[in-house]
Motif scaffolding. Structure first.
Motif, PDB file in Angstrom:
ATOM      1  N   ALA A  38       8.764  -0.571   4.198  1.00 13.18           N
ATOM      2  CA  ALA A  38       9.188  -1.378   3.229  1.00 13.18           C
ATOM      3  C   ALA A  38       9.905  -0.934   2.050  1.00 13.18           C
ATOM      4  CB  ALA A  38       7.914  -2.347   2.540  1.00 13.18           C
ATOM      5  N   HIS A  39      10.791  -1.574   1.630  1.00  9.80           N
ATOM      6  CA  HIS A  39      11.663  -1.241   0.469  1.00  9.80           C
ATOM      7  C   HIS A  39      10.996  -1.396  -0.724  1.00  9.80           C
ATOM      8  CE1 HIS A  39      15.095  -1.043  -2.414  1.00  9.80           C
ATOM      9  NE2 HIS A  39      15.179   0.310  -1.724  1.00  9.80           N
ATOM     10  N   ILE A  40      10.716  -0.621  -1.622  1.00 14.99           N
ATOM     11  CA  ILE A  40       9.976  -1.006  -2.856  1.00 14.99           C
ATOM     12  C   ILE A  40      10.930  -1.055  -4.117  1.00 14.99           C
ATOM     13  CG2 ILE A  40       8.143  -0.480  -4.719  1.00 14.99           C
ATOM     14  CD1 ILE A  40       7.140  -0.988  -1.476  1.00 14.99           C
ATOM     15  N   ALA A  41      11.687  -0.204  -4.288  1.00 10.75           N
ATOM     16  CA  ALA A  41      12.728  -0.492  -5.450  1.00 10.75           C
ATOM     17  C   ALA A  41      13.771   0.631  -5.290  1.00 10.75           C
ATOM     18  CB  ALA A  41      11.766   0.107  -6.786  1.00 10.75           C
ATOM     19  N   ARG A  42      14.702   0.396  -6.068  1.00  7.25           N
ATOM     20  CA  ARG A  42      15.782   1.324  -6.072  1.00  7.25           C
ATOM     21  C   ARG A  42      16.329   1.761  -7.425  1.00  7.25           C
ATOM     22  NH1 ARG A  42      19.267   3.843  -3.313  1.00  7.25           N
ATOM     23  NH2 ARG A  42      21.465   4.271  -4.039  1.00  7.25           N
ATOM     24  N   HIS A  57      17.958   6.507  -5.978  1.00  7.62           N
ATOM     25  CA  HIS A  57      17.019   6.636  -5.105  1.00  7.62           C
ATOM     26  C   HIS A  57      16.329   5.307  -4.952  1.00  7.62           C
ATOM     27  CE1 HIS A  57      15.685  10.758  -6.642  1.00  7.62           C
ATOM     28  NE2 HIS A  57      16.586  10.571  -7.763  1.00  7.62           N
ATOM     29  N   ASP A  58      15.894   5.496  -3.584  1.00  7.76           N
ATOM     30  CA  ASP A  58      15.157   4.343  -3.005  1.00  7.76           C
ATOM     31  C   ASP A  58      13.661   4.812  -2.758  1.00  7.76           C
ATOM     32  OD1 ASP A  58      17.249   2.260  -2.353  1.00  7.76           O
ATOM     33  OD2 ASP A  58      17.834   3.960  -1.138  1.00  7.76           O
ATOM     34  N   ILE A  59      12.816   3.753  -3.334  1.00  4.22           N
ATOM     35  CA  ILE A  59      11.448   4.084  -3.135  1.00  4.22           C
ATOM     36  C   ILE A  59      10.829   3.135  -1.750  1.00  4.22           C
ATOM     37  CG2 ILE A  59       9.233   3.859  -4.241  1.00  4.22           C
ATOM     38  CD1 ILE A  59      11.437   5.476  -5.566  1.00  4.22           C
ATOM     39  N   ILE A  60      10.346   3.655  -1.124  1.00  7.67           N
ATOM     40  CA  ILE A  60      10.103   3.463   0.462  1.00  7.67           C
ATOM     41  C   ILE A  60       8.720   3.625   0.709  1.00  7.67           C
ATOM     42  CG2 ILE A  60      10.469   3.264   2.702  1.00  7.67           C
ATOM     43  CD1 ILE A  60      12.849   2.662   1.171  1.00  7.67           C
ATOM     44  N   ALA A  61       8.027   2.570   1.010  1.00  9.87           N
ATOM     45  CA  ALA A  61       6.553   2.794   1.501  1.00  9.87           C
ATOM     46  C   ALA A  61       6.412   3.255   2.964  1.00  9.87           C
ATOM     47  CB  ALA A  61       5.912   1.134   1.514  1.00  9.87           C
ATOM     48  N   ASN A 116      12.471   9.349 -12.613  1.00  9.91           N
ATOM     49  CA  ASN A 116      11.952   7.791 -12.519  1.00  9.91           C
ATOM     50  C   ASN A 116      11.509   7.624 -11.024  1.00  9.91           C
ATOM     51  OD1 ASN A 116      12.250   7.343 -15.171  1.00  9.91           O
ATOM     52  ND2 ASN A 116      14.263   6.413 -14.908  1.00  9.91           N
ATOM     53  N   GLY A 117      12.363   8.011 -10.202  1.00  5.68           N
ATOM     54  CA  GLY A 117      11.986   7.903  -8.925  1.00  5.68           C
ATOM     55  C   GLY A 117      10.894   8.490  -8.312  1.00  5.68           C
ATOM     56  N   ASN A 118      10.440   9.649  -8.960  1.00  7.99           N
ATOM     57  CA  ASN A 118       9.051  10.407  -8.560  1.00  7.99           C
ATOM     58  C   ASN A 118       8.027   9.505  -9.185  1.00  7.99           C
ATOM     59  OD1 ASN A 118      10.446  12.418  -7.207  1.00  7.99           O
ATOM     60  ND2 ASN A 118      10.543  13.811  -9.131  1.00  7.99           N
ATOM     61  N   LEU A 119       8.379   8.947 -10.197  1.00 12.54           N
ATOM     62  CA  LEU A 119       7.068   8.436 -11.168  1.00 12.54           C
ATOM     63  C   LEU A 119       6.975   7.197 -10.274  1.00 12.54           C
ATOM     64  CD1 LEU A 119       5.142   7.947 -13.466  1.00 12.54           C
ATOM     65  CD2 LEU A 119       7.073   6.847 -14.566  1.00 12.54           C
ATOM     66  N   LEU A 120       7.838   6.319  -9.945  1.00  9.63           N
ATOM     67  CA  LEU A 120       7.619   5.081  -9.148  1.00  9.63           C
ATOM     68  C   LEU A 120       6.985   5.424  -7.615  1.00  9.63           C
ATOM     69  CD1 LEU A 120      11.107   3.280  -9.844  1.00  9.63           C
ATOM     70  CD2 LEU A 120       8.788   2.424 -10.476  1.00  9.63           C
ATOM     71  N   ALA A 121       7.491   6.420  -7.146  1.00 11.65           N
ATOM     72  CA  ALA A 121       6.885   6.627  -5.818  1.00 11.65           C
ATOM     73  C   ALA A 121       5.264   7.135  -5.963  1.00 11.65           C
ATOM     74  CB  ALA A 121       7.621   7.935  -5.215  1.00 11.65           C
ATOM     75  N   PRO A 155       0.770  -1.033   0.295  1.00 14.15           N
ATOM     76  CA  PRO A 155       0.163  -0.011  -0.037  1.00 14.15           C
ATOM     77  C   PRO A 155       0.854   1.490  -0.084  1.00 14.15           C
ATOM     78  CG  PRO A 155      -0.515  -1.518   1.818  1.00 14.15           C
ATOM     79  CD  PRO A 155       0.459  -1.975   1.303  1.00 14.15           C
ATOM     80  N   GLY A 156       0.379   2.423  -0.678  1.00  9.79           N
ATOM     81  CA  GLY A 156       1.072   3.510  -0.557  1.00  9.79           C
ATOM     82  C   GLY A 156       0.462   4.277   0.841  1.00  9.79           C
ATOM     83  N   PRO A 157       1.303   5.515   0.998  1.00 11.75           N
ATOM     84  CA  PRO A 157       1.988   6.164  -0.190  1.00 11.75           C
ATOM     85  C   PRO A 157       3.273   5.780  -0.106  1.00 11.75           C
ATOM     86  CG  PRO A 157       1.727   7.460   1.848  1.00 11.75           C
ATOM     87  CD  PRO A 157       0.859   6.232   2.080  1.00 11.75           C
ATOM     88  N   TRP A 158       3.837   5.838  -1.272  1.00 15.48           N
ATOM     89  CA  TRP A 158       5.299   5.624  -1.289  1.00 15.48           C
ATOM     90  C   TRP A 158       6.244   7.001  -1.467  1.00 15.48           C
ATOM     91  CZ3 TRP A 158       5.408   1.469  -5.764  1.00 15.48           C
ATOM     92  CH2 TRP A 158       4.762   0.468  -5.422  1.00 15.48           C
TER      93      TRP A 158
END
Length: 93
Positions: A26-30, A18-22, A46-51, A6-9
């Motif tokens: 939880a670590h979502i992506a790098r 960039h680390d994408i963190i929930a 790309n980091g902003n889009l993933l988040a 679940p978000g927000p991320w």
């Protein structure tokens, strides 16, 4: 099929990417630099889009539901594109 975290991320940047963190930590992506063809500005984007992914998915579902409720034709190209994007995000493509 499993559901996404679940978000927000959020996207947190450092010198390595960039680390994408929930919200629950939880670590979502790098997003890492690949080479000179992937400049810092692109990594940021790309980091902003993933988040934003969980928010974008929820908004698209709500808009599609509203369009269906208002009687938009199911075969309209935008409706088909929205349905396909949701299916892709949910791994149903």
């Amino acid at each position: 099929m499993a559901k996404h975290t679940p978000g927000p991320w959020q996207s947190f940047a450092d010198d390595q990417g960039h680390d994408i963190i929930a919200e629950d930590g939880a670590h979502i992506a790098r997003v890492e630099p690949v080479n000179s063809l992937n400049p810092a500005e692109e990594q940021d984007a790309n980091g902003n889009l993933l988040a934003a992914a969980p928010d974008l998915l929820a908004a698209l579902k709500a808009l599609l539901h509203q369009c269906e409720y208002m009687g938009a034709p199911a075969d309209h190209p935008d409706m088909a594109a929205a349905t396909a994007a949701i299916a892709k995000a949910e791994g149903k493509e």
